[in-house]
Design a protein around this motif. Structure first.
Motif, PDB file in Angstrom:
ATOM      1  N   GLY A 184      21.187   9.360 -16.312  1.00 48.33           N
ATOM      2  CA  GLY A 184      21.507   8.855 -14.986  1.00 48.33           C
ATOM      3  C   GLY A 184      21.511   9.962 -13.950  1.00 48.33           C
ATOM      4  O   GLY A 184      21.056  11.083 -14.201  1.00 48.33           O
ATOM      5  N   ARG A 185      22.037   9.650 -12.794  1.00 48.52           N
ATOM      6  CA  ARG A 185      22.027  10.584 -11.664  1.00 48.52           C
ATOM      7  C   ARG A 185      23.269  11.450 -11.619  1.00 48.52           C
ATOM      8  O   ARG A 185      23.181  12.673 -11.569  1.00 48.52           O
ATOM      9  CB  ARG A 185      21.908   9.791 -10.358  1.00 48.52           C
ATOM     10  N   GLU A 186      24.460  10.838 -11.628  1.00 49.23           N
ATOM     11  CA  GLU A 186      25.711  11.576 -11.471  1.00 49.23           C
ATOM     12  C   GLU A 186      26.854  10.750 -12.032  1.00 49.23           C
ATOM     13  O   GLU A 186      26.755   9.527 -12.140  1.00 49.23           O
ATOM     14  CB  GLU A 186      25.982  11.861  -9.984  1.00 49.23           C
ATOM     15  N   SER A 187      27.945  11.420 -12.396  1.00 50.28           N
ATOM     16  CA  SER A 187      29.186  10.735 -12.741  1.00 50.28           C
ATOM     17  C   SER A 187      30.039  10.583 -11.480  1.00 50.28           C
ATOM     18  O   SER A 187      29.782  11.218 -10.460  1.00 50.28           O
ATOM     19  CB  SER A 187      29.965  11.516 -13.805  1.00 50.28           C
ATOM     20  N   ARG A 188      31.071   9.765 -11.582  1.00 49.24           N
ATOM     21  CA  ARG A 188      31.933   9.520 -10.431  1.00 49.24           C
ATOM     22  C   ARG A 188      33.402   9.590 -10.841  1.00 49.24           C
ATOM     23  O   ARG A 188      33.798   9.038 -11.870  1.00 49.24           O
ATOM     24  CB  ARG A 188      31.618   8.143  -9.826  1.00 49.24           C
ATOM     25  N   TYR A 189      34.176  10.285 -10.017  1.00 44.67           N
ATOM     26  CA  TYR A 189      35.637  10.337 -10.144  1.00 44.67           C
ATOM     27  C   TYR A 189      36.105  10.965 -11.466  1.00 44.67           C
ATOM     28  O   TYR A 189      37.146  10.579 -12.002  1.00 44.67           O
ATOM     29  CB  TYR A 189      36.242   8.936  -9.993  1.00 44.67           C
ATOM     30  N   VAL A 190      35.376  11.946 -11.991  1.00 42.34           N
ATOM     31  CA  VAL A 190      35.772  12.572 -13.269  1.00 42.34           C
ATOM     32  C   VAL A 190      35.550  14.079 -13.231  1.00 42.34           C
ATOM     33  O   VAL A 190      35.205  14.696 -14.238  1.00 42.34           O
ATOM     34  CB  VAL A 190      34.993  11.952 -14.460  1.00 42.34           C
ATOM     35  N   SER A 191      35.769  14.690 -12.090  1.00 37.31           N
ATOM     36  CA  SER A 191      35.539  16.137 -11.976  1.00 37.31           C
ATOM     37  C   SER A 191      36.350  16.919 -12.999  1.00 37.31           C
ATOM     38  O   SER A 191      37.500  16.580 -13.302  1.00 37.31           O
ATOM     39  CB  SER A 191      35.919  16.615 -10.575  1.00 37.31           C
ATOM     40  N   GLY A 192      35.714  17.964 -13.532  1.00 34.58           N
ATOM     41  CA  GLY A 192      36.407  18.905 -14.384  1.00 34.58           C
ATOM     42  C   GLY A 192      36.633  18.467 -15.811  1.00 34.58           C
ATOM     43  O   GLY A 192      37.327  19.147 -16.563  1.00 34.58           O
ATOM     44  N   GLY A 193      36.038  17.355 -16.216  1.00 32.27           N
ATOM     45  CA  GLY A 193      36.305  16.842 -17.552  1.00 32.27           C
ATOM     46  C   GLY A 193      35.094  16.844 -18.458  1.00 32.27           C
ATOM     47  O   GLY A 193      34.084  17.493 -18.209  1.00 32.27           O
ATOM     48  N   ASP A 194      35.228  16.104 -19.540  1.00 39.37           N
ATOM     49  CA  ASP A 194      34.173  15.880 -20.520  1.00 39.37           C
ATOM     50  C   ASP A 194      34.032  14.371 -20.638  1.00 39.37           C
ATOM     51  O   ASP A 194      34.925  13.698 -21.159  1.00 39.37           O
ATOM     52  CB  ASP A 194      34.569  16.506 -21.860  1.00 39.37           C
ATOM     53  N   ARG A 195      32.919  13.837 -20.156  1.00 41.16           N
ATOM     54  CA  ARG A 195      32.826  12.385 -20.100  1.00 41.16           C
ATOM     55  C   ARG A 195      32.777  11.770 -21.488  1.00 41.16           C
ATOM     56  O   ARG A 195      33.172  10.610 -21.662  1.00 41.16           O
ATOM     57  CB  ARG A 195      31.646  11.937 -19.258  1.00 41.16           C
ATOM     58  N   ILE A 196      32.286  12.486 -22.499  1.00 41.27           N
ATOM     59  CA  ILE A 196      32.280  11.938 -23.853  1.00 41.27           C
ATOM     60  C   ILE A 196      33.716  11.722 -24.337  1.00 41.27           C
ATOM     61  O   ILE A 196      34.071  10.663 -24.845  1.00 41.27           O
ATOM     62  CB  ILE A 196      31.506  12.866 -24.808  1.00 41.27           C
ATOM     63  N   GLU A 197      34.551  12.735 -24.134  1.00 36.66           N
ATOM     64  CA  GLU A 197      35.961  12.602 -24.497  1.00 36.66           C
ATOM     65  C   GLU A 197      36.632  11.490 -23.701  1.00 36.66           C
ATOM     66  O   GLU A 197      37.359  10.651 -24.257  1.00 36.66           O
ATOM     67  CB  GLU A 197      36.670  13.928 -24.252  1.00 36.66           C
ATOM     68  N   ASN A 198      36.376  11.457 -22.389  1.00 38.07           N
ATOM     69  CA  ASN A 198      36.995  10.437 -21.542  1.00 38.07           C
ATOM     70  C   ASN A 198      36.527   9.037 -21.916  1.00 38.07           C
ATOM     71  O   ASN A 198      37.323   8.090 -21.972  1.00 38.07           O
ATOM     72  CB  ASN A 198      36.671  10.710 -20.069  1.00 38.07           C
ATOM     73  N   ASP A 199      35.220   8.888 -22.177  1.00 37.00           N
ATOM     74  CA  ASP A 199      34.687   7.560 -22.486  1.00 37.00           C
ATOM     75  C   ASP A 199      35.171   7.066 -23.849  1.00 37.00           C
ATOM     76  O   ASP A 199      35.464   5.875 -24.011  1.00 37.00           O
ATOM     77  CB  ASP A 199      33.158   7.568 -22.456  1.00 37.00           C
ATOM     78  N   LEU A 200      35.265   7.951 -24.834  1.00 41.42           N
ATOM     79  CA  LEU A 200      35.757   7.531 -26.137  1.00 41.42           C
ATOM     80  C   LEU A 200      37.206   7.033 -26.043  1.00 41.42           C
ATOM     81  O   LEU A 200      37.580   6.057 -26.706  1.00 41.42           O
ATOM     82  CB  LEU A 200      35.656   8.678 -27.137  1.00 41.42           C
ATOM     83  N   ALA A 201      38.010   7.683 -25.214  1.00 48.43           N
ATOM     84  CA  ALA A 201      39.380   7.207 -24.999  1.00 48.43           C
ATOM     85  C   ALA A 201      39.365   5.856 -24.284  1.00 48.43           C
ATOM     86  O   ALA A 201      40.148   4.949 -24.619  1.00 48.43           O
ATOM     87  CB  ALA A 201      40.165   8.233 -24.188  1.00 48.43           C
ATOM     88  N   LEU A 202      38.456   5.718 -23.313  1.00 49.20           N
ATOM     89  CA  LEU A 202      38.334   4.460 -22.573  1.00 49.20           C
ATOM     90  C   LEU A 202      37.928   3.316 -23.489  1.00 49.20           C
ATOM     91  O   LEU A 202      38.471   2.204 -23.393  1.00 49.20           O
ATOM     92  CB  LEU A 202      37.298   4.638 -21.463  1.00 49.20           C
ATOM     93  N   PHE A 203      36.993   3.561 -24.390  1.00 49.25           N
ATOM     94  CA  PHE A 203      36.446   2.502 -25.230  1.00 49.25           C
ATOM     95  C   PHE A 203      37.518   1.786 -26.034  1.00 49.25           C
ATOM     96  O   PHE A 203      37.380   0.601 -26.351  1.00 49.25           O
ATOM     97  CB  PHE A 203      35.421   3.069 -26.214  1.00 49.25           C
ATOM     98  N   ARG A 204      38.592   2.481 -26.389  1.00 46.86           N
ATOM     99  CA  ARG A 204      39.601   1.901 -27.275  1.00 46.86           C
ATOM    100  C   ARG A 204      40.447   0.828 -26.598  1.00 46.86           C
ATOM    101  O   ARG A 204      41.095   0.023 -27.272  1.00 46.86           O
ATOM    102  CB  ARG A 204      40.519   3.008 -27.813  1.00 46.86           C
ATOM    103  N   SER A 205      40.452   0.798 -25.274  1.00 46.74           N
ATOM    104  CA  SER A 205      41.321  -0.166 -24.586  1.00 46.74           C
ATOM    105  C   SER A 205      40.625  -0.806 -23.389  1.00 46.74           C
ATOM    106  O   SER A 205      41.285  -1.260 -22.456  1.00 46.74           O
ATOM    107  CB  SER A 205      42.603   0.534 -24.106  1.00 46.74           C
ATOM    108  N   TYR A 206      39.313  -0.892 -23.441  1.00 45.81           N
ATOM    109  CA  TYR A 206      38.541  -1.273 -22.258  1.00 45.81           C
ATOM    110  C   TYR A 206      37.752  -2.542 -22.521  1.00 45.81           C
ATOM    111  O   TYR A 206      37.215  -2.738 -23.613  1.00 45.81           O
ATOM    112  CB  TYR A 206      37.590  -0.132 -21.892  1.00 45.81           C
ATOM    113  N   ASN A 207      37.687  -3.404 -21.498  1.00 43.29           N
ATOM    114  CA  ASN A 207      36.833  -4.590 -21.564  1.00 43.29           C
ATOM    115  C   ASN A 207      35.600  -4.344 -20.702  1.00 43.29           C
ATOM    116  O   ASN A 207      35.676  -4.431 -19.470  1.00 43.29           O
ATOM    117  CB  ASN A 207      37.586  -5.823 -21.071  1.00 43.29           C
ATOM    118  N   PRO A 208      34.463  -4.040 -21.316  1.00 42.31           N
ATOM    119  CA  PRO A 208      33.277  -3.691 -20.533  1.00 42.31           C
ATOM    120  C   PRO A 208      32.616  -4.882 -19.854  1.00 42.31           C
ATOM    121  O   PRO A 208      31.684  -4.702 -19.069  1.00 42.31           O
ATOM    122  CB  PRO A 208      32.335  -3.089 -21.592  1.00 42.31           C
TER     123      PRO A 208
END
Length: 271
Positions: A73-97
């Motif tokens: 993709g082009r860019e991430s949003r609202y996640v400066s300074g992090g690791d999106r893989i780590e953030n997304d894996l945490a999100l997946f456990r409690s998220y309704n996509p």
């Protein structure tokens, strides 16, 4: 949830996770030398490194028998300074996509590839069911990267910030070291799905360094929704499918699921 790295359980996953982490560290060292960036919401200058958001692959990506699917993709949003893989894996456990056009479409496209497009859109599971199965098996089987690692955290961040994207590409010094191609090489995808990267405002010279035009061979298109190419990369031919931006307005079926199923697997579909 347990530590993100604990979810990478096979030897190859652990090795590739280390390689991605080291690449990101070296990339950050270059970005750390860049000029500060003025954040539009408060007009204050911040270190460029504070914008950096790492990415990579999810567990199961390298599993034997899986088709390695890389979304670019082009860019991430609202996640400066992090690791999106780590953030997304945490999100997946409690998220309704189901409520997110972005995640619905990625999951539907992965499902189309895993099932070789054999099911019509009306017969596929809901996005939350696809994700629940991935969670249960710890097998997501896809990777995500952005051409810009600068997160767009502005209040109007729903609109792509091409100035920020191009600033990242310039700060990365791709002429000296092409970090983006190095990341693609580590991920070694079988299929790449790009989110309308060309002719949208991203620097054409930078894109040419990443995706040289001479390395593409056009195969076929579908109703202006997507175009399929053979892309030659590091001695390998990869199927590259360019589709609309993953969160654009429009139909999940007509703009994402059906183009992937039909263009990649037209001989396998039975609908």
């Amino acid at each position: 949830m347990r530590n993100c790295d604990d979810l990478f359980v096979t030897d190859i996953e652990k090795q590739k996770r280390r390689e991605i982490t080291e690449l990101m560290a070296q990339w950050k060292a270059v970005i750390g030398k860049a000029d500060k960036i003025v954040f539009p919401d408060d007009n204050k200058a911040y270190d460029a490194l504070s914008y950096f958001n790492a990415d990579g692959f999810f567990p199961g990506y390298y599993n034997e028998g899986n088709t390695k699917v890389l979304f670019i993709g082009r860019e991430s949003r609202y996640v400066s300074g992090g690791d999106r893989i780590e953030n997304d894996l945490a999100l997946f456990r409690s998220y309704n996509p189901n409520q997110s056009s972005y995640w619905r479409r990625l999951l539907y496209m992965v499902y189309a590839i895993r099932t070789r497009g054999r099911l019509p859109y009306e017969s596929i599971p809901y996005a939350h069911e696809i994700l629940a199965d991935m969670n249960a098996r710890n097998d997501y089987g896809f990777a995500i990267m952005n051409v810009s690692k600068y997160s767009n955290d502005a209040e109007d961040g729903a609109t792509a910030d091409f100035d920020l994207i191009n600033r990242f590409l310039a700060d990365s010094g791709l002429a000296e070291r092409n970090f983006i191609r190095e990341e693609i090489a580590i991920l070694d995808p079988d299929i790449i799905i790009t989110a309308n990267l060309w002719e949208c405002g991203i620097c054409a010279d930078a894109l040419e360094k990443i995706f040289p035009a001479n390395d593409f061979m056009h195969l076929r298109s579908r109703k202006n929704a997507a175009t399929l190419y053979d892309f030659r990369f590091e001695g390998k031919t990869i199927k590259l499918l360019d589709v609309y931006h993953f969160s654009c307005r429009g139909s999940d079926r007509d703009m994402f699921y059906n183009p992937v199923a039909e263009l990649l697997f037209s001989g396998d579909t039975d609908w």
